[in-house]
Design an enzyme around this catalytic site. Structure first.
Site, PDB file in Angstrom:
ATOM      1  N   TYR A  14     -11.419 -11.782  12.723  1.00 21.33           N
ATOM      2  CA  TYR A  14     -10.464 -10.766  12.285  1.00 21.33           C
ATOM      3  C   TYR A  14     -11.005  -9.926  11.128  1.00 21.33           C
ATOM      4  O   TYR A  14     -10.467  -8.871  10.819  1.00 21.33           O
ATOM      5  CB  TYR A  14      -9.151 -11.412  11.849  1.00 21.33           C
ATOM      6  CG  TYR A  14      -8.289 -11.863  13.003  1.00 21.33           C
ATOM      7  CD1 TYR A  14      -7.684 -10.937  13.847  1.00 21.33           C
ATOM      8  CD2 TYR A  14      -8.077 -13.209  13.250  1.00 21.33           C
ATOM      9  CE1 TYR A  14      -6.896 -11.339  14.904  1.00 21.33           C
ATOM     10  CE2 TYR A  14      -7.290 -13.625  14.301  1.00 21.33           C
ATOM     11  CZ  TYR A  14      -6.693 -12.683  15.122  1.00 21.33           C
ATOM     12  OH  TYR A  14      -5.921 -13.093  16.171  1.00 21.33           O
ATOM     13  N   LEU A 178       5.492 -17.037  22.987  1.00 29.21           N
ATOM     14  CA  LEU A 178       6.318 -16.065  23.707  1.00 29.21           C
ATOM     15  C   LEU A 178       5.617 -15.568  24.972  1.00 29.21           C
ATOM     16  O   LEU A 178       6.129 -14.699  25.675  1.00 29.21           O
ATOM     17  CB  LEU A 178       6.649 -14.869  22.805  1.00 29.21           C
ATOM     18  CG  LEU A 178       7.231 -15.201  21.421  1.00 29.21           C
ATOM     19  CD1 LEU A 178       7.561 -13.918  20.669  1.00 29.21           C
ATOM     20  CD2 LEU A 178       8.470 -16.081  21.541  1.00 29.21           C
TER      21      LEU A 178
END
Length: 283
Positions: A14, A178
């Site tokens: 990242y 999710l």
């Protein structure tokens, strides 16, 4: 213990550790929040599996984060990539380059154990490893893996892996709970868990959102869970899952939702670019 685990994405991929380190310094410097009140997880990226690279990489992470230790340090993937050529090394044919030295799990894990002995990491663990690979690590580990982090949601409940972790005293962290609705990894034909009629029925029954049902599903299985959002209102909603619980019927329904999308469920983060590795973890 089960619950919501706030995790900053602290792996080199990242490239954000210095920015997060500045936030930590400010946050802990004020004294309102103590370092020991925050559980911070980092990950060892695929290009740093050689044992001589492990401590150096961890030291850079600690320096950038302005921390003395990590609470948990995970091997991000079992696949080792060629070091010294960036985070995603590719050959001239755009094929991922595997590490030419092919460090073994024992070599990499031994280097992580030294980090614990040096006080740089409180715990060490694994991410995206399958049962056979975890068994291999357990066969030689002096310090057992404390945690496994893998994709888990009703389309990929990973129930066998969860039971294996419970048997061996490893905590289980579910990422993509999710089902990765906004992910770049999402496939065009992928069913949306947030719009599944059974999930919506359970949500209506409890007066909550579909997302809250999917997060509570992990909590009620005893897992920690790391939903991802950049929207403040959704982040707050994701945390507000402790005023209800799912009943046995709800859990049975959610445990069997994967059958709607195939006999093995649906994996959204399968990393197919590494299928040519003998350490590729998924079938």
């Amino acid at each position: 213990s089960s619950g919501i685990n706030a995790e900053w994405p602290l792996r080199p991929g990242y490239q954000n550790e210095q920015e997060i380190g500045a936030v930590f310094s400010k946050m802990f410097g004020k004294g309102d929040i103590k370092r020991e009140e925050v559980f911070i997880t980092g990950k060892l990226w695929n290009t740093f599996h050689r044992p001589e690279e492990v401590e150096v990489t961890c030291d850079v992470t600690l320096s950038d984060l302005q921390l003395d230790y990590l609470d948990l340090y995970l091997i991000h993937w079992p696949v080792s990539l060629q070091p010294g050529m960036g985070l995603i090394p590719m050959d001239e044919n755009k094929v991922s380059m595997l590490d030419s030295k092919a460090p073994t799990f024992a070599e990499t894990w031994g280097a992580l154990e030294k980090l614990v002995e040096a006080g740089k990491c409180k715990n060490i663990g694994l991410s995206n490893f399958n049962i056979a690979q975890i068994e291999e690590v357990l066969s030689f580990a002096k310090i057992k893996p404390a945690n496994l982090q893998v994709e888990s949601h009703p389309h990929l409940p990973n129930l066998e892996l969860l039971e294996f972790c419970k048997k061996h005293g490893m905590s289980f962290v579910a990422y993509s709970p999710l089902g990765n609705p906004g992910s770049v990894f999402r496939k065009e034909d992928q069913a949306n868990l947030l719009q599944d009629e059974d999930v919506l029925k359970i949500a209506q029954k409890h007066g909550v959102s579909a997302g809250q049902v999917l997060i509570r599903y992990q909590v009620d299985k005893g897992n920690a869970v790391i939903p991802k959002s950049v929207t403040p209102s959704r982040i707050e909603e994701n945390l507000n899952v402790f005023r209800f619980s799912l009943d046995a019927g709800d859990m049975e329904t959610l445990n069997n939702l994967y059958k709607k999308v195939g006999p093995e469920g649906f994996r959204t983060c399968g990393a197919p670019q590494w299928k040519h590795s003998p350490k590729y973890p998924f079938l």
